[in-house]
Design a protein around this motif. Structure first.
Motif, mmCIF file in Angstrom:
data_model
loop_
_atom_site.group_PDB
_atom_site.id
_atom_site.type_symbol
_atom_site.label_atom_id
_atom_site.label_comp_id
_atom_site.label_asym_id
_atom_site.label_seq_id
_atom_site.Cartn_x
_atom_site.Cartn_y
_atom_site.Cartn_z
ATOM 1 N N LYS A 1 -5.860 -4.460 -5.875
ATOM 2 C CA LYS A 1 -5.950 -4.591 -4.417
ATOM 3 C C LYS A 1 -7.396 -4.422 -3.958
ATOM 4 O O LYS A 1 -7.885 -5.190 -3.135
ATOM 5 C CB LYS A 1 -5.051 -3.564 -3.748
ATOM 6 C CG LYS A 1 -4.994 -3.714 -2.245
ATOM 7 C CD LYS A 1 -3.957 -2.786 -1.657
ATOM 8 C CE LYS A 1 -3.946 -2.895 -0.166
ATOM 9 N NZ LYS A 1 -2.884 -3.730 0.331
ATOM 10 N N HIS A 2 -8.085 -3.424 -4.487
ATOM 11 C CA HIS A 2 -9.492 -3.228 -4.130
ATOM 12 C C HIS A 2 -10.355 -4.371 -4.661
ATOM 13 O O HIS A 2 -11.322 -4.772 -4.012
ATOM 14 C CB HIS A 2 -10.006 -1.895 -4.656
ATOM 15 C CG HIS A 2 -9.326 -0.712 -4.028
ATOM 16 N ND1 HIS A 2 -9.164 -0.564 -2.674
ATOM 17 C CD2 HIS A 2 -8.766 0.391 -4.591
ATOM 18 C CE1 HIS A 2 -8.535 0.571 -2.424
ATOM 19 N NE2 HIS A 2 -8.276 1.164 -3.559
ATOM 20 N N ASN B 1 0.843 -1.185 0.000
ATOM 21 C CA ASN B 1 0.000 0.000 0.000
ATOM 22 C C ASN B 1 0.887 1.247 0.000
ATOM 23 O O ASN B 1 1.175 1.820 1.033
ATOM 24 C CB ASN B 1 -0.924 -0.021 1.224
ATOM 25 C CG ASN B 1 -2.056 0.958 1.085
ATOM 26 O OD1 ASN B 1 -2.254 1.532 0.037
ATOM 27 N ND2 ASN B 1 -2.783 1.157 2.169
ATOM 28 N N ASP C 1 2.414 6.070 -4.159
ATOM 29 C CA ASP C 1 2.824 6.205 -5.555
ATOM 30 C C ASP C 1 2.614 4.911 -6.344
ATOM 31 O O ASP C 1 3.270 4.677 -7.352
ATOM 32 C CB ASP C 1 4.278 6.670 -5.646
ATOM 33 C CG ASP C 1 5.226 5.719 -4.939
ATOM 34 O OD1 ASP C 1 4.760 4.910 -4.118
ATOM 35 O OD2 ASP C 1 6.441 5.801 -5.204
ATOM 36 N N LYS D 1 -3.676 -0.638 -7.698
ATOM 37 C CA LYS D 1 -4.651 -0.204 -6.694
ATOM 38 C C LYS D 1 -6.003 -0.866 -6.971
ATOM 39 O O LYS D 1 -6.687 -1.316 -6.042
ATOM 40 C CB LYS D 1 -4.811 1.311 -6.704
ATOM 41 C CG LYS D 1 -3.672 2.045 -6.064
ATOM 42 C CD LYS D 1 -3.938 3.535 -6.057
ATOM 43 C CE LYS D 1 -2.753 4.291 -5.503
ATOM 44 N NZ LYS D 1 -2.984 5.744 -5.496
ATOM 45 N N TYR D 2 -6.395 -0.922 -8.240
ATOM 46 C CA TYR D 2 -7.659 -1.573 -8.598
ATOM 47 C C TYR D 2 -7.614 -3.068 -8.287
ATOM 48 O O TYR D 2 -8.606 -3.642 -7.849
ATOM 49 C CB TYR D 2 -7.983 -1.365 -10.070
ATOM 50 C CG TYR D 2 -8.423 0.046 -10.414
ATOM 51 C CD1 TYR D 2 -9.162 0.805 -9.525
ATOM 52 C CD2 TYR D 2 -8.096 0.607 -11.639
ATOM 53 C CE1 TYR D 2 -9.560 2.086 -9.831
ATOM 54 C CE2 TYR D 2 -8.495 1.888 -11.961
ATOM 55 C CZ TYR D 2 -9.235 2.620 -11.058
ATOM 56 O OH TYR D 2 -9.635 3.888 -11.375
ATOM 57 N N ASP E 1 0.921 2.193 -8.822
ATOM 58 C CA ASP E 1 0.250 2.270 -10.116
ATOM 59 C C ASP E 1 -1.259 2.085 -9.935
ATOM 60 O O ASP E 1 -1.712 1.325 -9.081
ATOM 61 C CB ASP E 1 0.816 1.184 -11.038
ATOM 62 C CG ASP E 1 0.339 1.347 -12.465
ATOM 63 O OD1 ASP E 1 0.021 2.486 -12.861
ATOM 64 O OD2 ASP E 1 0.291 0.323 -13.172
ATOM 65 N N GLN E 2 -2.034 2.765 -10.747
ATOM 66 C CA GLN E 2 -3.494 2.736 -10.630
ATOM 67 C C GLN E 2 -4.056 1.334 -10.849
ATOM 68 O O GLN E 2 -5.009 0.933 -10.174
ATOM 69 C CB GLN E 2 -4.111 3.715 -11.644
ATOM 70 C CG GLN E 2 -5.566 4.005 -11.399
ATOM 71 C CD GLN E 2 -5.804 4.815 -10.133
ATOM 72 O OE1 GLN E 2 -4.900 5.461 -9.608
ATOM 73 N NE2 GLN E 2 -7.006 4.750 -9.631
ATOM 74 N N ILE E 3 -3.469 0.571 -11.745
ATOM 75 C CA ILE E 3 -3.957 -0.793 -12.016
ATOM 76 C C ILE E 3 -3.749 -1.683 -10.792
ATOM 77 O O ILE E 3 -4.611 -2.492 -10.450
ATOM 78 C CB ILE E 3 -3.251 -1.374 -13.264
ATOM 79 C CG1 ILE E 3 -3.657 -0.575 -14.499
ATOM 80 C CG2 ILE E 3 -3.555 -2.844 -13.431
ATOM 81 C CD1 ILE E 3 -2.921 -0.942 -15.751
#
Length: 72
Positions: free
Chosen positions: A39-40, A27, A30, A36-37, A32-34
């Motif tokens: 992980k969610h 976590n 900085d 983060k998605y 990457d957005q992918i």
């Protein structure tokens, strides 16, 4: 294999996959957005797996045959 057992098995697999996705990705702010998605998505899959497992357990409990009581 009964359908209840199969549902419970898929639920447990979903829980394990969700835990692996959630805890394997660090976590960082900085990140990457992918990632983060992902992980969610792991959180969502894990929670959905809990629901699927509970549904399988409830189906198994409802399918059990009750013993017939005879009145004397």
């Amino acid at each position: 294999m009964k359908s209840e057992s199969l549902i419970i098995l898929f639920g447990v697999i979903m829980i394990i996959a969700g835990l692996m996705l959630f805890y394997s990705i660090q976590n960082n702010p900085d990140l990457d957005q992918i990632l983060k998605y992902a992980k969610h998505g792991g959180t969502f899959v894990g929670l959905m797996g809990i629901g699927v497992t509970m549904a399988g357990i409830l189906l198994r409990l409802m399918e059990k045959e009750n013993p017939i009581l005879e009145e004397y």
